[in-house]
Motif scaffolding. Structure first.
Motif: not given
Length: 670
Positions: A621-625
């Motif tokens: 799972f990834f959360f890029d911003f």
């Protein structure tokens, strides 16, 4: 190394804090200013997003342009902008960056190999220690020569699972309007593992330190141009040989060793044993490179140019065991002795080590030119190289390498200002006893990529001669001949594309490392094909990227590949004006196969018949911003480990466990 890790953590903390506080206060200031003067003109930045009044819109990636040596060589006019995109920011380790098409030993900066056969980057003599260099070392095609109108620095830092860490810093600036300088430093490390567990805090596994400097000079009339770089890579650390399957199961798991399941190991994770005593074994890899390329336009700026390239390289590999008899259980099957015998007891000296070193100097000169979209080049290059080995502190007879002379050329249809379509034909021939040559042709367009190649190349030096306290060989291997045809039509579909491909490979006299870690030649024709499809499309804010590959390989006895390979990425991507967000899942799976094992002695991958790798769904799972010029990510790896015991990336080397990772990339201009 402890102070380095602390600095990385502090950098990440203050970077993330700055991102959020800057975003909040900047937004409030901007709203107050807009209320007071609604007629004030506010400048947009390059992407067209309105920002508060500052110089952000004026300075950015568009003012930090660069060229590669390929651009200069092919006389292309359009420079590249510094990459500030967000896509796949979370993929920092070498396997993920290559879309899981590498097999590696599951730690940061650990040895790796491609799942499929790779053509060599040079048809001449090569040292052959490629478990690190093609995947981690800075490659010539990736080196950037900047034209930075304003100073630019890029800070990239990552804290991964099991204390994997990376810091990558780039700085570039123009010294004068015609002269530019840049420098880059990268450090990768991870704590030493025993299975999935850290052996001891601040005891590091393999550590990679890379440094690079470049300079670019052009005369005001653009007649003369010079591009030079220096780069070095230092890679060292203890060797474990992976998990000792036999000793671990005999002590901790009931039943016959021959009947065990590898999932049994995950029931005794805190009682695993490594094959080698990490306090006595160590490997060191070093490489130093310098290159100078310069050209002069004779007729005008493009139609006729002469060029010269000088390159030098110093490469070293060392393996040392300060107490080899304590690791005899691991060495015995490969050196041909039986443990407990007098022969085994007296086989090694107190310290067993070897050093392999190669130096080369290369000069290449020729002429080239461009007329409209047509480019041509012709050249000759000469390489002088020498190699030698040290065995127990004494240098042995040098490896005999003749000087090599090559002639070659290229004819291309390559637009100078874009790369929407290309047609390339190139060839190179060695004028010597080795009779090596290569010929390549490719077509690239919006709807098609096709490639054909014919290679006849010399063997790696390490496959011809190797001398050590463990085992030695001298081989008179001939050249390997390889043919490849690759065709990949692409079709637009929705807001994306669908691409299908087929590849045929024919290889004569393929060389490989046998189960005893020694090289051998496969005297039959190695014939394998790959077929697959890839799609990348977006519906609403949902982006999906999928890839499937099928490999038909009838030579699995010497060339091991997975039959099926699949990747899938599902993400939500949206620009919220102040924040660009990309969050979702990465899924990878490949069918089980007898993957090659890794030898810390030779630093080569070799055949093994005991352990199958694969058939494990790896889900992250990834959360890029992205906020203005800063990219950051949070990531959870292997989130299915609660449902499955775990997996191996390479025989005896366990894959990364469920863990949390985070990182930031900060781009500063002006």
């Amino acid at each position: 190394m402890k102070p380095i890790r602390m600095r990385i953590r502090l950098l990440l903390f203050f970077s993330l804090l700055t991102i959020f506080t800057t975003s909040v206060f900047a937004q409030n200031d901007f709203l107050e200013e807009a209320k007071q003067d609604t007629t004030k003109k506010i400048e947009p930045n390059k992407e067209g997003i309105t920002l508060e009044k500052d110089t952000t819109w004026k300075y950015g990636p568009h003012t930090s342009r660069y060229l590669t040596l390929k651009d200069v060589y092919e006389i292309k006019w359009t420079e590249h902008y510094l990459d500030s995109t967000l896509h796949n920011t979370h993929r920092y380790n070498v396997r993920d960056k290559h879309d899981w098409k590498l097999q590696y030993t599951a730690n940061n900066a650990s040895p790796a190999r491609y799942l499929w056969y790779q053509l060599p980057d040079d048809i001449g003599e090569r040292i052959g220690f490629d478990a690190y260099r093609p995947h981690y070392w800075y490659q010539e095609k990736d080196i950037r020569f900047f034209n930075a109108f304003t100073p630019v620095s890029v800070w990239n830092a990552v804290i991964g699972g099991d204390r994997r860490s990376m810091i990558d810093v780039l700085f570039a600036r123009n010294l004068t309007p015609w002269w530019d300088f840049s420098a880059r430093l990268e450090i990768r490390s991870g704590w030493l593992l025993q299975g999935e567990d850290v052996i001891q805090s601040y005891l590091f596994d393999q550590v990679l330190n890379q440094f690079q400097m470049t300079t670019r000079y052009e005369t005001p009339n653009q007649k003369y141009k010079l591009f030079a770089y220096y780069k070095q890579a230092l890679h060292n650390g203890p060797e474990t040989g992976g998990i000792s399957i036999d000793s671990t199961l005999k002590v901790n798991v009931a039943g016959s060793v021959e009947d065990f399941e590898f999932t049994d190991l995950y029931r005794v994770l805190n009682r695993l044993e490594n094959n080698l005593n990490q306090s006595t074994t160590r490997s060191d890899k070093r490489e130093y490179n310098f290159q100078l390329y310069h050209q002069y336009a004779i007729a005008d700026s493009a139609s006729l140019q002469v060029f010269h390239k000088f390159k030098t390289s110093d490469q070293l590999l060392r393996y040392q065991d300060n107490s080899p008899n304590t690791n005899l259980d691991y060495y015995a099957p490969f050196i041909g002795v039986e443990t407990g015998t007098e022969e085994a007891t007296n086989f090694f000296p107190d310290t067993a080590s070897y050093t392999y070193r190669m130096n080369y100097y290369e000069n290449q000169a020729g002429a080239k030119g461009r007329k409209g979209d047509f480019f041509w080049a012709a050249y000759a290059r000469h390489r002088f190289q020498k190699a030698r080995q040290e065995h127990s502190g004494v240098y042995t007879q040098p490896v005999n390498i003749d000087g090599q002379l090559f002639v070659g050329g290229q004819l291309s249809l390559v637009p100078a200002k874009n790369d929407r379509y290309q047609i390339n034909i190139s060839a190179e021939k060695e004028l010597g006893n080795n009779n090596a040559f290569q010929a390549k042709a490719s077509v690239k367009a919006n709807f098609l990529y096709a490639y054909a190649a014919q290679y006849n190349y010399t063997q790696d030096i390490v496959r011809k001669q190797f001398i050590s306290p463990f085992f030695s060989w001298r081989n008179d291997f001939g050249n390997t001949e390889s043919s490849r045809i690759y065709v990949a039509p692409r079709f637009p579909w929705k807001k994306g594309y669908v691409e299908i491909f087929g590849e045929v490979n024919l290889i004569n006299d393929y060389t490989y490392f046998q189960q005893d870690m020694r090289p051998e030649v496969y005297n039959e024709l190695l014939n394998y094909q790959r077929f697959g499809a890839k799609t990348d499309f977006t519906l609403w804010y949902i982006r999906q990227i999928a890839e499937v590959i099928y490999t038909n390989n009838n030579s699995q006895e010497v060339f091991r590949t997975p039959e099926f390979f699949a990747n899938y990425q599902l993400s939500f991507e949206k620009d919220f004006k102040k924040v660009y967000l990309s969050t979702g899942f990465d899924l990878h799976w490949n069918s089980s196969y007898l993957a090659d094992a890794f030898s810390p002695i030779t630093q080569q991958f070799y055949l093994q018949d005991d352990q199958e790798i694969g058939n494990y769904p790896l889900l992250d799972f990834f959360f890029d911003f992205k906020i203005r010029r800063t990219n950051a990510f949070f990531k959870v790896t292997n989130i299915l480990q609660g449902s499955f015991s775990g997996y191996f990336d390479t025989p005896n080397y366990m894959g990364q466990a469920l863990s949390f990772e985070y990182g930031v990339k900060w781009m500063l201009f002006d």
